[in-house]
Scaffold this active site. Structure first.
Site: not given
Lengths: 456, 522
Positions: B141, B209, B211
């Site tokens: 995808e 991830d 941040d």
């Protein structure tokens, strides 16, 4: 593995005391045993479920499993016990494969049961089971052990279970196989392999067990819906369908001698040993001198189970009802039903007192006082009623909380415990059980002076 | 073929439009940039982001849809828009946030490494070996975020040309990568949610991830989306700790670290074993990395009970955290220099009398007398020696120093991103719309050298392309500063990965052959 399996007859595992339920036993089972064995196992599973929802500690559950298993599942011969174990499991698989909720419940309970039983096995037996599972895990060789020993000790100390010098057996396992242990940083991991201590192996084994059973249940369901259910519709299917909702305790239809209650004792007994549902009905009866049909059934059968003889029962109800409807109407309209309940009229069925399950599922309407108060009372009313029973403030919060969360029987059990200051391990499943247990405690308190706690 | 005349004054460039064909879309004089087409020759007239000035910038039309560049007339882009005769449309100055959507088209046309991305995401299934899965790439995808926040999910492509064309045509502001599904995502509606014929993720890289805004309670230099060289070391620490654990503990080898474009880093673990992990297994890895037990009074709470720390934590502490705290962050963030800052640290000490004693020494003093050393360093030494002096007995104190250091430095990952196979994550080499910076790979072995403030921006790259063109050099990615990033991606990550994938495909193919042979010969 296949050739080894061929050598064994049927499914009797290398380890005789803890089977893995890999395939149904090639045994003949009598129809009665089909149901009875399953019921016994169900008792154990339900007791575990009860204990868990009451937040019992692991050590307590472990003891419970050990005791209950001996009580319900042991038979004189080891091979008989094993057969019962295996048969009952497979019967319950049929019962509990049929919906997602049932599967979830069964999977969770059987896995928990397996976990505790595994822990109760000795080390050799556990090792044998490990091999049974065909887990491709290697014992860590000595040379390697020496190299990683320090790290292993560090991990052990970090989780609060330092290694003893005797503990040198570790298994090397790909880390993906033990997610629980990895998540909790309870194992040393290196190059993708987790070093699992013997006592942690339980986690390994249980995960495998669970995953296998989960798949098996789906397959069983398919087979059930596609063929078995129809094939067996006259024989096994009704049994299977009834089992998942059945009450598994004694039926209290025959009151035991020791618990006979006479008319004059009822009042006192109501105050000290009746569960809340019956107290409420009794109080309302005294207040209104009347109860609707369902209430009469529930209370009347309960009293029968408690030991009230038919004549006394008639006298009891007459005394109350005639104050409202008159003696004549009582004889005409109500006495017949009471005799019917005792099996003296009509079909002559000796009706059994209602279990908690049945009472909880009743839906009282306006003017009704039957059903389970933990379910139907408003919080205010519940608090007031519990207060009247003598439940302390602290316990009350627990009870209310459980009732709010729809654990009505647990709430009743906690009420019992609070009032009698003693624990009730089995949980309340039947109002008559409440009564009997209560009487037992009170009588033992009377017989010991000075009065002391009989809690275990 | 592109001819760009260098401006006479490099600091000012004039932008104006030269010859214009009649099918032109009018450019607005307002703020928004507009893509301008000449349909006939498929040219794109670029607007310089440099606003008005006195120089000249000559831009040649560019061919948008792959294929040869047409002979098209050069355009002289110069002068004040209103001065040039025949000019109909003005060219507003480029927005100052460094991102000009028009440039994206050039970026995707010339710079974005389509072929490398395709090779990566095919994991060796490029059709050259009989054991390749031809459907593999098509089951991935992609998700495009277009201008105006239009979001296109469940995009899939059957081949490199297919993907490249779509990207160049749609010019997405952001490309997210999702999992490989059991079937082509664009055909998902034909499949059920459960049962036998399902549409479900079957493979997905293990991703992380990080941040920097998750560290806002422990960085004082910036807040929110800003990042600078004083707080960036927190990302360096995160990379070092996690990379080491992924390799040494979990045994993974093919790990790609990427700058997220603004304020964080992403990690892609691409080993076959990693791609096949279940949600539960991903969760367990994320939990292995978790140290914070939740939030207390706005502080991320670290609490070490137990007689020892897990070897992973010990290694992280002794190899990375302690050094970075004491030698880098203590100074860059001035962790103990002022009252509100040191109070935060004092709060972490369970014994109030210890905190009180330190407070007594520090309160009201701006500089430590007579010492040339930085005040933070001095105070930290005082704190440590007090706690380790043995004067104060208390179980809670045993690990206070570690707890403080962990609180300020230990990696903070976004757990939700890692836990689920179907979580989307921005693709490497995208351009961040707010900063214009390219999401370039970071070499974990040299991550302390990485400087987020010098990462190539879209504007920079456009400039470089123009320069290359003006020198008659090939103006592809190799001529720009993005070139070395792509080379790093290719050599350090892609090649070893593909080698390993090919081996796996061959091995499993041979095994299957062998098995079918065995079953034929009784």
């Amino acid at each position: 593995m296949q050739s080894v399996r061929g050598l064994r007859a049927g499914v009797v595992a290398a380890n005789p005391s803890l089977p893995l339920y890999r395939s149904p036993p090639p045994l003949e089972v009598r129809l009665e045993d089909f149901e009875l064995f399953a019921l016994d196992r169900l008792r154990v599973l339900k007791a575990i479920s009860d204990a868990l929802s009451r937040g019992k500690k692991p050590e307590e559950v472990e003891k419970l499993v050990s005791d209950l298993w001996k009580l319900h599942m042991r038979l004189p011969q080891a091979s008989e016990s094993l057969n019962k174990d295996v048969i009952s499991h497979f019967v319950l698989r049929l019962v509990y494969c049929r919906t997602e909720d049932l599967r979830k419940w069964f999977l969770s309970l059987e896995t928990t049961l397996f976990r505790y039983r595994f822990k109760l096995e000795n080390a050799d037996s556990q090792k044998a089971l490990l091999t049974e599972f065909n887990l491709p895990y290697k014992a860590v060789p000595n040379a390697e052990f020496e190299i990683v020993k320090e790290k292993l000790e560090q991990v052990a100390r970090s989780i609060g279970s330092p290694l003893s010098s005797a503990e040198t057996i570790f298994y090397k396992v790909p880390f993906e196989e033990v997610p629980e242990l990895v998540a909790g940083r309870k194992v040393y991991i290196s190059r993708g392999n987790a070093y699992v201590a013997m006592n942690q192996v339980v986690s390994l084994v249980v995960t495998q067990f669970r995953s296998y059973l989960s798949k098996a249940l789906i397959l069983t369901n398919r087979k059930w819906t596609s063929s078995v259910r129809d094939q067996e519709k006259d024989r096994l299917t009704p049994i299977v369908e009834a089992l998942s909702t059945s009450y598994v305790g004694p039926d209290y239809s025959q009151a035991r001698e020791s618990t006979e209650v006479s008319l004059k004792d009822i009042d006192h007994a109501a105050n000290s040993s009746f569960p809340l549902c019956m107290r409420h009905l009794y109080a309302k009866l005294k207040e209104d001198h009347h109860l609707k049909h369902a209430g009469r059934m529930q209370l009347g059968l309960f009293l029968k189970g408690v030991g009230l003889k038919l004549d006394d029962a008639l006298a009891f109800w007459r005394a109350e009802f005639s104050q409202k409807v008159g003696a004549e109407r009582f004889e005409k309209e109500y006495a017949y039903n009471i005799r019917h309940n005792y099996g003296k009229e009509g079909k002559r069925i000796d009706y059994t007192p209602h279990s908690c399950q049945r009472i909880i599922s009743a839906t009282p309407g306006v003017g009704d006082h039957h059903g389970c108060p933990f379910r139907h009372f408003s919080e205010e009313n519940l608090r007031a009623a519990l207060g009247q029973m003598g439940v302390s403030n602290r316990a009350m919060e627990d009870v209310i909380d459980k009732a709010k969360n729809r654990h009505y029987q647990v709430a009743c059990t906690l009420t019992f415990e609070a009032i009698h200051s003693s624990s009730c391990d089995r949980g309340i499943n039947h109002p008559n059980q409440y009564f009997i247990d209560s009487q037992k405690i009170l009588q033992s308190k009377l017989s010991i002076t000075p009065p002391c706690n009989t809690s275990n | 073929m592109m001819v760009i005349l260098p401006s006479s004054s490099s600091s000012h460039r004039r932008a104006s439009q030269g010859s214009v064909s009649k099918d032109h879309c009018p450019a607005s004089l307002g703020v928004r940039k507009r893509l301008v087409y000449n349909d006939g020759a498929k040219r794109l007239f670029l607007r310089s982001r440099f606003g008005f000035g006195t120089g000249r910038l000559l831009v040649r039309g560019y061919m948008g849809q792959g294929g040869a560049v047409n002979e098209c007339e050069d355009m002289v882009v110069e002068g004040n828009e209103l001065d040039v005769p025949g000019r109909k449309y003005g060219i507003p100055p480029a927005p100052t946030d460094g991102f000009d959507p028009n440039h994206l088209r050039v970026y995707y046309g010339k710079l974005f490494p389509h072929s490398d991305m395709f090779k990566w995401l095919s994991y060796g299934n490029d059709g050259k070996h009989p054991g390749c899965d031809q459907t593999y790439f098509g089951r991935r995808e992609f998700s495009f975020t277009l201008d105006n926040d239009i979001y296109l999910r469940f995009q899939s492509f059957s081949s490199l040309p297919d993907m490249e064309a779509s990207i160049k045509q749609k010019c997405p502001f952001k490309i997210d990568l999702g999992p490989i599904y059991s079937v082509d995502p664009s055909k998902r509606h034909a499949y059920a949610k459960s049962g036998d014929n399902v549409f479900t993720p079957v493979e997905r890289e293990l991703i992380f991830d990080i941040d920097i805004t998750d560290y806002d309670d422990v960085r004082y230099c910036c807040s929110g989306a800003d990042v600078c060289l004083d707080c960036w070391p927190l990302m360096t620490v995160a990379i070092k700790v996690i990379d080491r654990a992924l390799r040494d503990d979990f045994g993974f080898n093919h790990i790609l670290w990427v700058y997220s474009g603004r304020r964080g880093v992403h990690c892609w673990v691409c080993d076959a074993k990693a791609r096949r992990l279940s949600d539960e297994q991903r969760s367990s890895i994320a939990d292995y990395f978790r140290v914070y037990k939740g939030n207390e009074n706005g502080l991320n709470k670290v609490s070490f009970v137990g007689a020892a720390l897990h070897p992973f934590l010990v290694r992280s502490y002794s190899e990375v955290l302690r050094e970075y705290f004491e030698e880098v962050l203590l100074l860059k963030q001035s962790i103990l220099s002022s009252e509100d800052k040191y109070e935060k640290v004092l709060e972490m000490i369970p014994d109030k009398s210890v905190a009180a004693e330190l407070r007594g020494r520090w309160q009201g003093k701006q500089r430590s007398q007579g010492s040339k050393e930085d005040i933070n360093v001095v105070r930290w030494q005082q704190l440590k020696s007090l706690l380790q002096s043995g004067r104060f007995k208390g179980q809670g104190l045993r690990r206070t120093v570690e707890e403080i250091i962990f609180s300020f430095t230990y990696p903070r990952i976004d757990m939700e991103v890692s836990k689920h196979m179907n979580h989307l994550l921005k693709a490497p080499f995208c351009v961040h719309p707010k900063t214009g910076r390219v999401c370039v790979p970071i070499d974990p072995n040299n991550c302390e050298q990485f400087d987020p403030t010098t990462v190539p921006t879209l504007a920079m790259l456009m400039e470089e392309i123009n320069m290359a063109g003006s020198r008659e050099e090939p103006y592809d990615v190799n001529g720009t500063s993005l070139g070395k990033e792509v080379i790093y991606f290719r050599m350090s990550f892609l090649q070893p990965l593909l080698k390993s994938c090919k081996e796996e495909i061959e091995n499993s193919y041979n095994t299957r052959l062998q098995q079918s042979k065995n079953s034929l010969t009784w």
